[in-house]
Design a protein around this motif. Structure first.
Motif, PDB file in Angstrom:
ATOM      1  N   LEU A 106       0.854  -1.317   0.025  1.00  0.00           N
ATOM      2  CA  LEU A 106       0.042   0.053  -0.039  1.00  0.00           C
ATOM      3  C   LEU A 106       0.836   1.206   0.002  1.00  0.00           C
ATOM      4  N   ILE A 107       2.083   1.341   0.605  1.00  0.00           N
ATOM      5  CA  ILE A 107       3.180   2.410   0.649  1.00  0.00           C
ATOM      6  C   ILE A 107       3.425   2.463  -0.782  1.00  0.00           C
ATOM      7  N   ALA A 120      -2.359  -4.170  -5.083  1.00  0.00           N
ATOM      8  CA  ALA A 120      -2.194  -3.442  -3.771  1.00  0.00           C
ATOM      9  C   ALA A 120      -3.129  -3.912  -2.932  1.00  0.00           C
ATOM     10  N   ILE A 121      -4.441  -3.936  -3.484  1.00  0.00           N
ATOM     11  CA  ILE A 121      -5.612  -4.342  -2.732  1.00  0.00           C
ATOM     12  C   ILE A 121      -5.432  -5.965  -2.397  1.00  0.00           C
ATOM     13  N   THR A 122      -4.922  -6.721  -3.160  1.00  0.00           N
ATOM     14  CA  THR A 122      -4.810  -8.141  -3.117  1.00  0.00           C
ATOM     15  C   THR A 122      -3.620  -8.214  -2.179  1.00  0.00           C
ATOM     16  N   ALA A 123      -2.700  -7.420  -1.844  1.00  0.00           N
ATOM     17  CA  ALA A 123      -1.502  -7.722  -1.025  1.00  0.00           C
ATOM     18  C   ALA A 123      -2.228  -7.162   0.340  1.00  0.00           C
ATOM     19  N   ASN A 128      -3.731  -9.647   5.662  1.00  0.00           N
ATOM     20  CA  ASN A 128      -4.828  -9.686   6.522  1.00  0.00           C
ATOM     21  C   ASN A 128      -5.281  -8.259   7.222  1.00  0.00           C
ATOM     22  N   LEU A 129      -5.144  -7.448   6.301  1.00  0.00           N
ATOM     23  CA  LEU A 129      -5.829  -6.048   6.482  1.00  0.00           C
ATOM     24  C   LEU A 129      -7.018  -6.024   5.602  1.00  0.00           C
ATOM     25  N   ILE A 130      -8.159  -6.902   6.492  1.00  0.00           N
ATOM     26  CA  ILE A 130      -9.194  -7.050   5.745  1.00  0.00           C
ATOM     27  C   ILE A 130     -10.051  -5.908   5.750  1.00  0.00           C
ATOM     28  N   ALA A 133      -8.719  -3.449   3.130  1.00  0.00           N
ATOM     29  CA  ALA A 133      -8.620  -4.014   1.936  1.00  0.00           C
ATOM     30  C   ALA A 133     -10.285  -4.032   1.339  1.00  0.00           C
ATOM     31  N   ASP A 134     -11.317  -4.255   1.980  1.00  0.00           N
ATOM     32  CA  ASP A 134     -12.607  -4.173   1.743  1.00  0.00           C
ATOM     33  C   ASP A 134     -12.977  -3.057   1.396  1.00  0.00           C
ATOM     34  N   LYS A 135     -12.481  -2.102   2.240  1.00  0.00           N
ATOM     35  CA  LYS A 135     -12.921  -0.582   2.016  1.00  0.00           C
ATOM     36  C   LYS A 135     -12.447  -0.298   0.625  1.00  0.00           C
ATOM     37  N   LEU A 136     -11.146  -0.446   0.555  1.00  0.00           N
ATOM     38  CA  LEU A 136     -10.257  -0.213  -0.861  1.00  0.00           C
ATOM     39  C   LEU A 136     -11.103  -0.751  -2.054  1.00  0.00           C
ATOM     40  N   ALA A 137     -11.350  -2.129  -1.896  1.00  0.00           N
ATOM     41  CA  ALA A 137     -12.162  -2.592  -3.117  1.00  0.00           C
ATOM     42  C   ALA A 137     -13.395  -2.169  -3.130  1.00  0.00           C
TER      43      ALA A 137
END
Length: 318
Positions: A106-107, A120-123, A128-130, A133-137
């Protein structure tokens, strides 16, 4: 000489993936299992060399980093783990962020202004930043099904990084990185039946089924601990199993012990998802321990020190 030095988990692999999709460079790859973090020591650095270092603690690589800078190498360093003291040197470009809700990929995503945002979302899912990641998705306009696909891919890439040696893994992290470099879009990995996604998916399911059959050896309101045997499947699944436990019970800390068959355990510790702090500080109190606020580990915890670890964790989260 160019060196790409990166953690062998999802975050390290995908951080480098984004950089090299944006800026292809011929380089020597230096990586290993997820817990193999003192990677700078493996490189014989010479004046004029260029080092890209991703997702390994600067604190754990401080001496080798300083030596590389002193001989005249340039270093690009991005990470989200404990850093100690950042050397002040004109040849060092450091991007360090300890926020518990970020990761190295993400950096890099921010630095590249989202050129490969889906990776980046996959990473983030893999690290485990679920919730993040859900918010970014959602912000990226992905459907729930698409987000779940990226979650699975990130988890599988992360799963491949765990083991005491690369022979435990299904793919050497450098080979997995090179295989994924063919895909500018992570959905293309899933669409390709010959990609690493499918053998990892099958192996993950087999290893996880074995882990789910294990009963806890310690359980309280603050902490649950599970002991896995000395076997390759246990070493492979330990980290993602810890993540799975944390997601199921977000108010509790979780510890996964893997027997090293030498009087010690390898430890994966997860802070409560609703209180993502302290894991790195706790593990750093023990020899061979370290990590970040939400997730950390100890490479070799003497079995005699297990009760001390449990007491430390219990007290911290009480």
């Amino acid at each position: 000489m160019n060196y790409d030095i990166f953690n062998g988990d999802a975050d390290g692999i995908i951080a480098l993936l984004q950089l090299r999709l944006a800026n292809p460079v011929e380089s020597e790859l230096v990586t290993g299992v997820k817990r193999d973090i003192q990677l700078l020591e493996k490189v014989t650095v010479r004046s004029g060399d260029s080092l890209t270092v991703l997702d390994i603690s600067m604190e754990k690589n401080r001496h080798a980093l300083q030596a590389a800078l002193e001989v005249g190498a340039t270093v690009y360093y991005a990470d989200h783990h404990r850093y100690g003291v950042i050397p002040q040197h004109q040849n060092l470009q450091a991007h360090i962020d300890l926020d518990a809700n970020t990761c190295t990929a993400l950096i890099i995503d921010q630095l590249l202004e989202g050129q490969f945002h889906l990776w980046a979302i996959t990473a983030a899912f893999g690290d485990n930043l679920i919730a993040k990641a859900d918010k970014l998705a959602e912000q990226a306009g992905l459907s729930k099904d698409q987000a779940e696909q990226l979650n699975e891919l990130g988890t599988l890439i992360n799963y491949n990084g765990y083991g005491s040696k690369t022979q435990d893994l299904h793919f050497h992290p450098a080979d997995l990185y090179l295989a994924l470099l063919k895909y500018a879009n992570p959905f293309d990995v899933i669409a390709d039946v010959d990609s690493p996604f499918y053998p990892l998916k099958s192996a993950y399911r087999q290893d996880m089924d074995k882990a789910l059959a294990v009963e806890s050896c310690h359980r309280s309101a603050n902490l649950s601990v599970f002991e896995l045997p000395d076997s390759a499947w246990a070493r492979r699944i330990s980290g993602v199993y810890g993540n799975d436990l944390a997601n199921q019970d977000p108010d509790s800390a979780h510890g996964v012990l893997t027997d090293n068959n030498d009087g010690s355990y390898t430890v994966s510790l997860r802070a409560p998802l609703n209180n993502k702090q302290g894991a790195g500080d706790i593990c750093s109190q023990f020899d061979t321990g370290g990590g970040r606020a939400a997730a950390a580990g100890i490479n070799a915890l003497a079995k005699a020190d297990l009760n001390r670890l449990i007491k430390t964790v219990e007290e911290f989260y009480t």
